[in-house]
Design a protein around this motif. Structure first.
Motif, PDB file in Angstrom:
ATOM      1  N   GLN A   1       9.833 -14.481 -86.611  1.00  0.00           N
ATOM      2  CA  GLN A   1       9.418 -15.422 -85.574  1.00  0.00           C
ATOM      3  C   GLN A   1       9.028 -16.769 -86.172  1.00  0.00           C
ATOM      4  O   GLN A   1       9.323 -17.822 -85.590  1.00  0.00           O
ATOM      5  CB  GLN A   1       8.280 -14.813 -84.761  1.00  0.00           C
ATOM      6  N   VAL A   2       8.371 -16.749 -87.329  1.00  0.00           N
ATOM      7  CA  VAL A   2       8.053 -18.003 -88.012  1.00  0.00           C
ATOM      8  C   VAL A   2       9.330 -18.748 -88.375  1.00  0.00           C
ATOM      9  O   VAL A   2       9.429 -19.976 -88.217  1.00  0.00           O
ATOM     10  CB  VAL A   2       7.179 -17.739 -89.254  1.00  0.00           C
ATOM     11  N   ASP A   3      10.342 -18.025 -88.836  1.00  0.00           N
ATOM     12  CA  ASP A   3      11.621 -18.674 -89.136  1.00  0.00           C
ATOM     13  C   ASP A   3      12.239 -19.256 -87.869  1.00  0.00           C
ATOM     14  O   ASP A   3      12.880 -20.319 -87.910  1.00  0.00           O
ATOM     15  CB  ASP A   3      12.573 -17.685 -89.799  1.00  0.00           C
ATOM     16  N   GLY A   4      12.042 -18.582 -86.725  1.00  0.00           N
ATOM     17  CA  GLY A   4      12.525 -19.125 -85.458  1.00  0.00           C
ATOM     18  C   GLY A   4      11.811 -20.411 -85.083  1.00  0.00           C
ATOM     19  O   GLY A   4      12.438 -21.368 -84.592  1.00  0.00           O
ATOM     20  N   ILE A   5      10.510 -20.464 -85.319  1.00  0.00           N
ATOM     21  CA  ILE A   5       9.754 -21.697 -85.065  1.00  0.00           C
ATOM     22  C   ILE A   5      10.253 -22.817 -85.960  1.00  0.00           C
ATOM     23  O   ILE A   5      10.447 -23.962 -85.518  1.00  0.00           O
ATOM     24  CB  ILE A   5       8.251 -21.449 -85.293  1.00  0.00           C
ATOM     25  N   ARG A   6      10.455 -22.492 -87.216  1.00  0.00           N
ATOM     26  CA  ARG A   6      10.927 -23.512 -88.155  1.00  0.00           C
ATOM     27  C   ARG A   6      12.324 -24.010 -87.765  1.00  0.00           C
ATOM     28  O   ARG A   6      12.612 -25.204 -87.878  1.00  0.00           O
ATOM     29  CB  ARG A   6      10.924 -22.940 -89.579  1.00  0.00           C
ATOM     30  N   ASP A   7      13.178 -23.131 -87.274  1.00  0.00           N
ATOM     31  CA  ASP A   7      14.499 -23.560 -86.807  1.00  0.00           C
ATOM     32  C   ASP A   7      14.385 -24.515 -85.618  1.00  0.00           C
ATOM     33  O   ASP A   7      15.117 -25.503 -85.527  1.00  0.00           O
ATOM     34  CB  ASP A   7      15.345 -22.353 -86.421  1.00  0.00           C
ATOM     35  N   ALA A   8      13.472 -24.206 -84.702  1.00  0.00           N
ATOM     36  CA  ALA A   8      13.277 -25.081 -83.547  1.00  0.00           C
ATOM     37  C   ALA A   8      12.831 -26.468 -83.994  1.00  0.00           C
ATOM     38  O   ALA A   8      13.318 -27.491 -83.484  1.00  0.00           O
ATOM     39  CB  ALA A   8      12.247 -24.466 -82.604  1.00  0.00           C
TER      40      ALA A   8
ATOM     41  N   ARG B   1      -4.046 -13.987 -90.625  1.00  0.00           N
ATOM     42  CA  ARG B   1      -5.194 -14.659 -91.214  1.00  0.00           C
ATOM     43  C   ARG B   1      -4.724 -15.842 -92.063  1.00  0.00           C
ATOM     44  O   ARG B   1      -3.548 -15.903 -92.442  1.00  0.00           O
ATOM     45  CB  ARG B   1      -6.012 -13.662 -92.036  1.00  0.00           C
ATOM     46  N   PRO B   2      -5.609 -16.785 -92.349  1.00  0.00           N
ATOM     47  CA  PRO B   2      -5.184 -18.028 -93.024  1.00  0.00           C
ATOM     48  C   PRO B   2      -4.474 -17.806 -94.350  1.00  0.00           C
ATOM     49  O   PRO B   2      -3.577 -18.568 -94.708  1.00  0.00           O
ATOM     50  CB  PRO B   2      -6.506 -18.775 -93.219  1.00  0.00           C
ATOM     51  N   GLU B   3      -4.869 -16.770 -95.098  1.00  0.00           N
ATOM     52  CA  GLU B   3      -4.288 -16.557 -96.422  1.00  0.00           C
ATOM     53  C   GLU B   3      -2.953 -15.821 -96.390  1.00  0.00           C
ATOM     54  O   GLU B   3      -2.284 -15.676 -97.426  1.00  0.00           O
ATOM     55  CB  GLU B   3      -5.269 -15.778 -97.297  1.00  0.00           C
ATOM     56  N   ASN B   4      -2.519 -15.370 -95.213  1.00  0.00           N
ATOM     57  CA  ASN B   4      -1.290 -14.599 -95.103  1.00  0.00           C
ATOM     58  C   ASN B   4      -0.082 -15.443 -95.530  1.00  0.00           C
ATOM     59  O   ASN B   4       0.068 -16.594 -95.129  1.00  0.00           O
ATOM     60  CB  ASN B   4      -1.125 -14.121 -93.659  1.00  0.00           C
ATOM     61  N   ALA B   5       0.791 -14.851 -96.345  1.00  0.00           N
ATOM     62  CA  ALA B   5       1.945 -15.595 -96.864  1.00  0.00           C
ATOM     63  C   ALA B   5       2.880 -16.051 -95.750  1.00  0.00           C
ATOM     64  O   ALA B   5       3.502 -17.124 -95.840  1.00  0.00           O
ATOM     65  CB  ALA B   5       2.701 -14.739 -97.876  1.00  0.00           C
ATOM     66  N   THR B   6       3.010 -15.251 -94.694  1.00  0.00           N
ATOM     67  CA  THR B   6       3.871 -15.642 -93.579  1.00  0.00           C
ATOM     68  C   THR B   6       3.277 -16.819 -92.825  1.00  0.00           C
ATOM     69  O   THR B   6       4.000 -17.718 -92.382  1.00  0.00           O
ATOM     70  CB  THR B   6       4.094 -14.451 -92.638  1.00  0.00           C
TER      71      THR B   6
ATOM     72  N   GLN C   1       1.437 -19.116 -94.237  1.00  0.00           N
ATOM     73  CA  GLN C   1       1.633 -20.262 -95.115  1.00  0.00           C
ATOM     74  C   GLN C   1       3.080 -20.753 -95.087  1.00  0.00           C
ATOM     75  O   GLN C   1       3.351 -21.929 -95.322  1.00  0.00           O
ATOM     76  CB  GLN C   1       1.211 -19.895 -96.529  1.00  0.00           C
ATOM     77  N   ARG C   2       4.018 -19.847 -94.772  1.00  0.00           N
ATOM     78  CA  ARG C   2       5.425 -20.245 -94.680  1.00  0.00           C
ATOM     79  C   ARG C   2       5.643 -21.308 -93.620  1.00  0.00           C
ATOM     80  O   ARG C   2       6.546 -22.153 -93.743  1.00  0.00           O
ATOM     81  CB  ARG C   2       6.305 -19.022 -94.389  1.00  0.00           C
ATOM     82  N   ILE C   3       4.827 -21.303 -92.575  1.00  0.00           N
ATOM     83  CA  ILE C   3       4.970 -22.296 -91.513  1.00  0.00           C
ATOM     84  C   ILE C   3       4.956 -23.708 -92.092  1.00  0.00           C
ATOM     85  O   ILE C   3       5.679 -24.602 -91.627  1.00  0.00           O
ATOM     86  CB  ILE C   3       3.855 -22.131 -90.462  1.00  0.00           C
ATOM     87  N   SER C   4       4.154 -23.924 -93.138  1.00  0.00           N
ATOM     88  CA  SER C   4       3.954 -25.272 -93.678  1.00  0.00           C
ATOM     89  C   SER C   4       4.869 -25.621 -94.840  1.00  0.00           C
ATOM     90  O   SER C   4       4.720 -26.689 -95.444  1.00  0.00           O
ATOM     91  CB  SER C   4       2.496 -25.427 -94.121  1.00  0.00           C
ATOM     92  N   GLU C   5       5.829 -24.763 -95.147  1.00  0.00           N
ATOM     93  CA  GLU C   5       6.743 -25.072 -96.240  1.00  0.00           C
ATOM     94  C   GLU C   5       7.650 -26.256 -95.888  1.00  0.00           C
ATOM     95  O   GLU C   5       7.907 -26.536 -94.717  1.00  0.00           O
ATOM     96  CB  GLU C   5       7.589 -23.843 -96.582  1.00  0.00           C
TER      97      GLU C   5
ATOM     98  N   LEU D   1       4.886 -28.939 -91.106  1.00  0.00           N
ATOM     99  CA  LEU D   1       3.856 -28.572 -90.144  1.00  0.00           C
ATOM    100  C   LEU D   1       2.601 -28.168 -90.909  1.00  0.00           C
ATOM    101  O   LEU D   1       2.577 -27.135 -91.590  1.00  0.00           O
ATOM    102  CB  LEU D   1       4.348 -27.417 -89.261  1.00  0.00           C
ATOM    103  N   LEU D   2       1.560 -28.976 -90.820  1.00  0.00           N
ATOM    104  CA  LEU D   2       0.344 -28.790 -91.601  1.00  0.00           C
ATOM    105  C   LEU D   2      -0.771 -28.197 -90.737  1.00  0.00           C
ATOM    106  O   LEU D   2      -0.948 -28.596 -89.585  1.00  0.00           O
ATOM    107  CB  LEU D   2      -0.126 -30.129 -92.179  1.00  0.00           C
TER     108      LEU D   2
END
Length: 280
Positions: free
Chosen positions: A150-157, A194-199, A201-205, A214-215
């Motif tokens: 789903q995060v990858d879907g957000i990033r695609d959008a 949670r904030p430390e979750n790697a997924t 953090q992927r949102i902000s790559e 996206l910060l």
């Protein structure tokens, strides 16, 4: 100043076991004279949810906020047992003019967990500084695999929205009319991480096409200072208190973030509302 609130409202079910949408809207107004509010877990015809009378909450919230444009983002649409439909999802209400509205169905991969369809709801609003895309979502609770997709879907959008600013489409009449596009965006929601979750953090790559990253707006202002709790403060059915509700801003807006406030007093839902103030 542009004020945006995000809130997982749990269909208006408060810690006291009472569903009260008016209470929730009144509390949101008490937090700030908001311009935009993003909501998750809005229901329609779900009388089988705790405390829920089955009413159309999309319509009820719209009626409680005259002067706002109400935008529905239905992720789950299933039949009831009486020939009707049950709907569940997100909502954006905006006092600012709304132009283009988009609904992105997020990937729904096979997983043995309890899960359901999810989406990103996007409304482009007109601010004094120009158009701004406001997005809200509610990611999967039970599966990190699904959240990652789903995060990858957000990033695609977001990636494709940026590309539309680089290659403007031909204008036309009727359904082909063109509205202003922008890479500037705010992403809100219950991310169930949670904030430390790697997924998370992927949102902000970074993006390969140089779309603005996206910060996490809390980290923009506070660095590595721990996020305030936004979930399980008043009841611990889903674990100890932690943060899983975030507001992201594109990096071009980072210098315009003036405050990010996690309201920890409200008991109108099992989540806490979050307020972003942007100097726009």
């Amino acid at each position: 100043m542009l004020r945006i609130i995000t809130w997982n409202i749990q269909w208006g079910l408060g810690i006291d076991g009472r569903v009260d949408l008016r209470r929730l809207v009144d509390e949101a107004r008490g937090i700030a004279d908001f311009d935009v509010m993003c909501l998750q877990e809005v229901s329609d015809n779900f009388g089988n949810l705790k405390g829920n009378d089955g009413s159309n909450q999309f319509a009820e919230i719209a009626a409680l906020l005259p002067g706002y444009t109400a935008v529905e983002g239905v992720a789950l649409d299933i039949p009831d047992d009486a020939g009707g439909r049950r709907r569940f999802g997100n909502m954006i209400v905006s006092r600012l003019p709304v132009t283009q509205i988009l609904r992105y169905t997020l990937p729904w991969e096979a997983a043995p967990t309890r899960n359901m369809p999810r989406l990103v709801l996007e409304a482009t609003v007109e601010t004094k500084s120009g158009p701004l895309r406001v997005m809200t979502t509610h990611l999967e609770y039970s599966s990190d695999k699904l959240r990652r997709a789903q995060v990858d879907g957000i990033r695609d959008a977001h990636r494709t929205a940026h590309e539309r600013t680089l290659v403007p489409r031909e204008n036309g009449d009727g359904t082909y009319v063109r509205f202003p596009v922008t890479s500037s965006a705010v992403l809100t929601g219950d991310f169930n991480m949670r904030p430390e979750n790697a997924t998370k953090q992927r949102i902000s790559e970074a993006f390969e096409n140089e779309a603005p990253a996206l910060l996490d707006s809390w980290q923009v202002l506070n660095g590595q200072t721990a996020h305030p709790y936004s979930f399980c403060i008043y009841e611990q059915t889903n674990g100890p208190p932690h943060c899983c509700d975030f507001i992201f801003v594109t990096e071009d807006l980072g210098s315009r973030v003036r405050s990010v406030t996690y309201n920890q007093e409200s008991q109108a839902s099992d989540h806490q509302p979050v307020l972003l103030e942007l100097d726009l």
